[in-house]
Write an enzyme that holds these catalytic residues in place. Structure first.
Site, PDB file in Angstrom:
ATOM      1  CG  MET A  30      -1.887  -1.202   1.184  1.00 46.11           C
ATOM      2  SD  MET A  30      -3.429  -0.933   2.069  1.00 46.11           S
ATOM      3  CE  MET A  30      -2.832  -0.571   3.707  1.00 46.11           C
ATOM      4  CE1 TYR A  32       4.916   8.649   3.574  1.00 40.32           C
ATOM      5  CE2 TYR A  32       5.450   7.420   5.564  1.00 40.32           C
ATOM      6  CZ  TYR A  32       5.422   8.602   4.859  1.00 40.32           C
ATOM      7  OH  TYR A  32       5.924   9.745   5.431  1.00 40.32           O
ATOM      8  CG  HIS A  34       8.466   0.230   6.076  1.00 40.11           C
ATOM      9  ND1 HIS A  34       8.682  -1.142   6.108  1.00 40.11           N
ATOM     10  CD2 HIS A  34       7.147   0.394   6.280  1.00 40.11           C
ATOM     11  CE1 HIS A  34       7.541  -1.757   6.342  1.00 40.11           C
ATOM     12  NE2 HIS A  34       6.581  -0.853   6.433  1.00 40.11           N
ATOM     13  CG  HIS A  37       6.844  -1.950   2.165  1.00 37.69           C
ATOM     14  ND1 HIS A  37       6.792  -0.774   2.887  1.00 37.69           N
ATOM     15  CD2 HIS A  37       5.602  -2.477   2.222  1.00 37.69           C
ATOM     16  CE1 HIS A  37       5.565  -0.595   3.344  1.00 37.69           C
ATOM     17  NE2 HIS A  37       4.813  -1.609   2.960  1.00 37.69           N
ATOM     18  N   GLY A 147       4.826 -10.277   4.245  1.00 41.58           N
ATOM     19  CA  GLY A 147       5.564 -10.158   5.501  1.00 41.58           C
ATOM     20  C   GLY A 147       4.835 -10.827   6.650  1.00 41.58           C
ATOM     21  CB  VAL A 176      12.241  -5.457   8.402  1.00 41.43           C
ATOM     22  CG1 VAL A 176      13.391  -4.462   8.544  1.00 41.43           C
ATOM     23  CG2 VAL A 176      12.573  -6.509   7.351  1.00 41.43           C
ATOM     24  CG  MET A 184      10.861  -0.981  10.108  1.00 40.72           C
ATOM     25  SD  MET A 184      11.954  -0.799   8.698  1.00 40.72           S
ATOM     26  CE  MET A 184      13.485  -0.460   9.565  1.00 40.72           C
ATOM     27  NE  ARG A 187      -3.035   1.936   9.486  1.00 41.40           N
ATOM     28  CZ  ARG A 187      -3.411   0.868   8.763  1.00 41.40           C
ATOM     29  NH1 ARG A 187      -2.710  -0.246   8.821  1.00 41.40           N
ATOM     30  NH2 ARG A 187      -4.477   0.926   7.992  1.00 41.40           N
TER      31      ARG A 187
END
Ligand code: AMP
Length: 289
Positions: A30, A32, A34, A37, A147, A176, A184, A187
């Protein structure tokens, strides 16, 4: 990196790639992005010849009181991060393309989604499995990476793939964390500094339960209680659940004799946080000897 917005164009591209013998990996997100991802993307890169990542803030997995409108977005930064992997194709449809007027078909995993987050987010997993089913049909991947941070989501996707004979391998990747233990999450950007400090109690709670397991505790309630006690030290945290379940079926268990998952959901201010750890009795017992 090639960007594709249309589901039909993505299907044509994927079909051509398959005919050329490419092995396709899909990493749904989705946005944003980090390091969590990116770890999925790097593994997809390693395991496939064509890496596709999707960026779609899926409206059907948000409840009416949830944060669909305010969900963090930064398409330019996400593109730079994907290019650094590198991702070959970004699939970024809009909501109207994914859910044309008149759409009325849902994919629902009925049992495994009942408790835990399912209890606090009615309809959430139905939205997740529906969009993942659509993404698999559109991107035609050989493998799709998810994840373990979103543990119940991972189990629901695995169950859907088994139940509906999807011809795709689901690859689960470890959570992670920041160096201080915080899992992580996109949000986390909502967290004020004081809330972030409070949020650290989730990973501490998981650690406390792992320590109790290593000392021989096998009672799921006692293990959950150990974690809960750690969370209860933080007055700024509203706990939704702390539960120990079977690691595959998410069924209730009487004793941790096989891999189990300890899952937590709690709110720090208005931010909903989740975290989990798999409790492996065999491995812990061996390491004690
Ligand atoms: P999201 O963008 O939050 O929907 O997440 C997209 C994918 O990244 C899902 O498979 C998540 O489980 C995974 N993911 C999110 N956070 C992490 C993390 N901290 N570690 C590993 N995977 C993650």
């Amino acid at each position: 990196m090639k960007t594709i917005e249309s589901p039909a164009e993505m299907q044509r591209f994927a079909e051509t790639a398959r005919l050329k013998g490419e092995r396709i990996a899909l990493v749904p997100t989705m946005g944003y992005l980090h390091e969590g991802h990116l770890s999925l993307m790097h593994e997809g890169r390693r395991r496939a010849t064509l890496l596709v990542s999707s960026l779609f803030v899926n409206p059907t997995q948000f409840g009416p009181q949830e944060d669909l409108q305010t969900y963090p977005r930064d398409m330019e930064r996400d593109c730079r991060q994907m290019e650094s992997v590198p991702v070959d194709v970004l699939f970024a449809p809009d909501a109207a393309a994914m859910y044309p007027a008149g759409a009325q078909t849902w994919v629902e995993v009925t049992e495994l989604t009942q408790g835990l987050c399912g209890q606090f987010r009615p309809g959430h997993f139905r939205g997740v499995t529906t969009v993942v089913a659509k993404l698999i049909n559109i991107v035609k991947p050989h493998i799709a990476l998810f994840g373990a941070k979103d543990y119940q989501q991972l189990c629901a996707v695995q169950q859907m793939v088994r139940d509906l004979n999807f011809d795709v391998e689901i690859v689960a990747m470890p959570t992670v964390r920041e160096s201080d233990g915080l899992a992580m999450s996109s949000r986390n950007s909502y967290l004020a500094p004081a809330e972030r400090a409070v949020a650290l109690s989730l990973s501490r709670a998981l650690e406390a339960a792992r320590t109790a397991l290593a000392r021989g505790e096998r009672d799921p309630h006692a293990l959950a209680q150990t974690a809960r006690a750690e969370l209860d030290r933080e007055s700024g945290l509203a706990v939704e659940y702390v539960e120990v379940r079977d690691a595959t079926t998410l069924a209730h268990i009487r004793s941790v004799d096989a891999p189990a998952v300890l899952a937590i959901a709690a709110r720090a201010g208005r931010t909903r946080l989740i975290d989990n750890t798999v409790l492996e009795p065999g491995i812990e017992t061996r390491s004690e000897k």
